[in-house]
Design a protein around this motif. Structure first.
Motif, PDB file in Angstrom:
ATOM      1  N   GLY A  33     -17.781  48.702 -48.917  1.00  0.00           N
ATOM      2  CA  GLY A  33     -17.101  48.587 -49.349  1.00  0.00           C
ATOM      3  C   GLY A  33     -16.402  47.464 -49.997  1.00  0.00           C
ATOM      4  O   GLY A  33     -15.229  46.843 -51.048  1.00  0.00           O
ATOM      5  N   GLY A  35     -17.103  47.954 -53.459  1.00  0.00           N
ATOM      6  CA  GLY A  35     -16.224  48.291 -54.703  1.00  0.00           C
ATOM      7  C   GLY A  35     -17.909  47.973 -55.982  1.00  0.00           C
ATOM      8  O   GLY A  35     -18.576  47.823 -55.822  1.00  0.00           O
ATOM      9  N   ASP A  54     -20.630  51.020 -50.926  1.00  0.00           N
ATOM     10  CA  ASP A  54     -19.324  51.641 -50.794  1.00  0.00           C
ATOM     11  C   ASP A  54     -19.315  52.967 -50.838  1.00  0.00           C
ATOM     12  O   ASP A  54     -20.710  53.316 -51.436  1.00  0.00           O
ATOM     13  CB  ASP A  54     -19.218  51.380 -51.854  1.00  0.00           C
ATOM     14  N   ALA A  55     -18.370  53.903 -51.041  1.00  0.00           N
ATOM     15  CA  ALA A  55     -18.492  54.852 -50.745  1.00  0.00           C
ATOM     16  C   ALA A  55     -17.808  55.980 -52.017  1.00  0.00           C
ATOM     17  O   ALA A  55     -18.607  57.111 -53.010  1.00  0.00           O
ATOM     18  CB  ALA A  55     -16.886  55.854 -49.844  1.00  0.00           C
ATOM     19  N   SER A  56     -18.171  54.833 -53.529  1.00  0.00           N
ATOM     20  CA  SER A  56     -17.714  55.836 -54.637  1.00  0.00           C
ATOM     21  C   SER A  56     -18.838  54.817 -55.590  1.00  0.00           C
ATOM     22  O   SER A  56     -19.746  53.589 -55.735  1.00  0.00           O
ATOM     23  CB  SER A  56     -16.903  54.444 -55.372  1.00  0.00           C
ATOM     24  N   ALA A  81     -22.028  54.491 -49.321  1.00  0.00           N
ATOM     25  CA  ALA A  81     -22.090  55.375 -48.048  1.00  0.00           C
ATOM     26  C   ALA A  81     -20.588  55.496 -47.467  1.00  0.00           C
ATOM     27  O   ALA A  81     -20.429  54.302 -47.561  1.00  0.00           O
ATOM     28  CB  ALA A  81     -23.366  55.071 -46.988  1.00  0.00           C
ATOM     29  N   ASP A  82     -20.884  56.360 -46.464  1.00  0.00           N
ATOM     30  CA  ASP A  82     -19.182  55.699 -45.734  1.00  0.00           C
ATOM     31  C   ASP A  82     -18.952  55.043 -45.512  1.00  0.00           C
ATOM     32  O   ASP A  82     -20.330  54.144 -43.781  1.00  0.00           O
ATOM     33  CB  ASP A  82     -18.607  57.443 -44.953  1.00  0.00           C
ATOM     34  N   ALA A  83     -18.576  53.575 -44.986  1.00  0.00           N
ATOM     35  CA  ALA A  83     -18.720  52.322 -44.085  1.00  0.00           C
ATOM     36  C   ALA A  83     -18.593  52.969 -42.599  1.00  0.00           C
ATOM     37  O   ALA A  83     -18.952  52.471 -41.503  1.00  0.00           O
ATOM     38  CB  ALA A  83     -17.683  52.165 -44.604  1.00  0.00           C
ATOM     39  N   HIS A 101     -13.274  43.860 -46.596  1.00  0.00           N
ATOM     40  CA  HIS A 101     -12.143  43.507 -47.686  1.00  0.00           C
ATOM     41  C   HIS A 101     -11.811  44.458 -47.753  1.00  0.00           C
ATOM     42  O   HIS A 101     -12.038  45.208 -49.102  1.00  0.00           O
ATOM     43  CB  HIS A 101     -12.535  41.958 -48.445  1.00  0.00           C
ATOM     44  N   HIS A 102      -9.948  44.573 -47.776  1.00  0.00           N
ATOM     45  CA  HIS A 102      -9.244  45.762 -47.724  1.00  0.00           C
ATOM     46  C   HIS A 102      -9.921  47.020 -48.036  1.00  0.00           C
ATOM     47  O   HIS A 102      -9.787  48.143 -48.648  1.00  0.00           O
ATOM     48  CB  HIS A 102      -8.844  45.613 -49.365  1.00  0.00           C
ATOM     49  N   LEU A 103     -10.952  47.130 -46.343  1.00  0.00           N
ATOM     50  CA  LEU A 103     -11.139  48.730 -47.060  1.00  0.00           C
ATOM     51  C   LEU A 103     -10.480  49.147 -45.504  1.00  0.00           C
ATOM     52  O   LEU A 103     -10.529  50.910 -44.812  1.00  0.00           O
ATOM     53  CB  LEU A 103     -12.797  48.146 -46.372  1.00  0.00           C
TER      54      LEU A 103
END
Ligand SMILES: C[S@@+](CC[C@H](N)C(=O)[O-])C[C@H]1O[C@@H](n2cnc3c(N)ncnc32)[C@H](O)[C@@H]1O
Length: 243
Positions: A33, A35, A54-56, A81-83, A101-103
Motif C-alpha cells: 500500500g 501508493g 499497491d492496488a491503485s 496487487a491487492d494486499a 502504512h495506513h493500509l
C-alpha cells in the motif's frame, strides 16, 4: 549523541523507517500500500531496493514518475496487487523491512494482510505498521460537537461512526496488539504519532514558532503508556515471533 544535541524531526515515522533500513543501505524493502512512493523514494535514495505493492494503478504511475525524477527507478519495482493476496505477489522470506502504512484501515481482511506481510519477512526482518488511532478520532469528533459520532467510534468494533465515516477502520493499542499477535508478529516498539499535535491549531509544521518544543514534547509522549493511546496514529515496529 546525547538527548540535548539530538535533532528532533517532525517526521518520526520516516526517521524510524530510515533507521530500520540501516545506515549502509542495501536493504530489501516491501512497501505494501505504498501508493505514490512517499516512503519508497527516500528509501531507494538511501540505497534500498524497494518493491511497492499497491492496488491503485494511478498511484503506481505517479510512483514510477517520481522514482524516475529522483534517479532511483532502477531500485524501485511497482506491482499492482491487492494486499490481501500479498503472499502470491512476493517471494516468501525475502524482505529485510516491510512497510504497511495506513493500509490496514482500508483492506478487506487486515489479518490476512498481516499474515502475508509476516510470510514476506526474512527471519530477522522487521515490519513497520502505521494505523489511524481510534481515540484521537473520538476526541476530534467530540471537540467538534459531534457527540454521537464520537460515541459510535468508541463503541464500534471497527472504530468508525458508520457508513458515512471515510475511514473504514481505526485501531487502539489492544486491538492492534491482538491483530499483530494473530499473525505471529511480536511488537518491538509501539509509539503514538501525533499525541498532541492534532489538538494544536495548525498542527505540527516543519518550521514555525514552537515547532521545536512541540516536536520535543511529541518525542517524549510517543512511548507514554497512557497518552500514546490518544495519538492520531499508532506506529508499531514488529518482528516475527520466535518458534
Ligand atoms: C492512505 S494511502 C497510504 C499510502 C502510503 N502507505 C503512505 O502512508 O503514505 C493507502 C494506499 O493503500 C492502497 N490500497 C488501498 N487498499 C489496498 C489494497 N486492498 N491492496 C493494496 N493497496 C491498497 C491505496 O491505493 C493507497 O495507495
Amino acid at each position: 549523541m546525547n538527548a540535548a544535541s539530538r535533532t528532533i524531526t517532525p517526521d518520526p515515522v520516516g526517521e524510524a523507517v530510515a533507521a530500520l533500513a540501516g545506515p549502509a543501505g542495501g536493504a530489501v524493502v516491501i512497501d505494501v500500500g505504498g501508493g505514490s512512493g512517499t516512503r519508497a523514494v527516500p528509501l531507494a535514495r538511501l540505497g534500498c531496493t524497494v518493491l511497492v505493492v499497491d492496488a491503485s494503478i494511478d498511484a503506481l504511475a505517479i510512483l514510477r514518475r517520481r522514482a524516475a525524477d529522483a534517479g532511483v527507478a532502477d531500485r524501485i519495482t511497482a506491482v499492482q496487487a491487492d494486499a490481501v493476496a500479498l503472499a502470491g505477489a512476493v517471494s516468501p522470506a525475502t524482505a529485510d523491512l516491510v512497510l504497511c502504512h495506513h493500509l490496514l484501515e482500508t483492506v478487506d481482511d487486515p489479518a490476512a494482510t498481516l499474515a502475508g506481510i509476516a510470510s514476506a519477512m526474512k527471519p530477522d526482518g522487521r515490519a513497520s505498521v502505521l494505523v489511524a488511532g481510534r481515540f484521537a478520532a473520538v476526541l476530534a469528533q467530540a471537540v467538534a460537537g459531534r457527540y454521537a459520532d464520537a460515541a459510535a467510534i468508541l463503541d464500534s468494533a471497527d472504530g468508525n461512526f458508520g457508513p458515512h465515516d471515510p475511514v473504514r477502520r481505526r485501531f487502539d493499542v489492544d486491538g492492534l496488539t491482538a491483530l499483530l499477535a494473530e499473525a505471529s508478529l511480536e511488537i518491538v516498539s509501539l509509539d503514538g504519532v501525533g499525541v498532541v499535535s492534532g489538538l494544536v491549531p495548525g498542527g505540527i509544521r516543519p518550521t514555525g514558532l514552537g515547532t521545536e518544543q512541540l516536536s520535543g514534547l511529541e518525542h517524549r509522549l510517543a512511548g507514554h503508556r497512557q497518552l500514546r493511546e490518544i495519538a492520531t496514529d499508532l506506529h508499531a515496529v514488529v518482528r516475527l515471533r520466535a518458534g
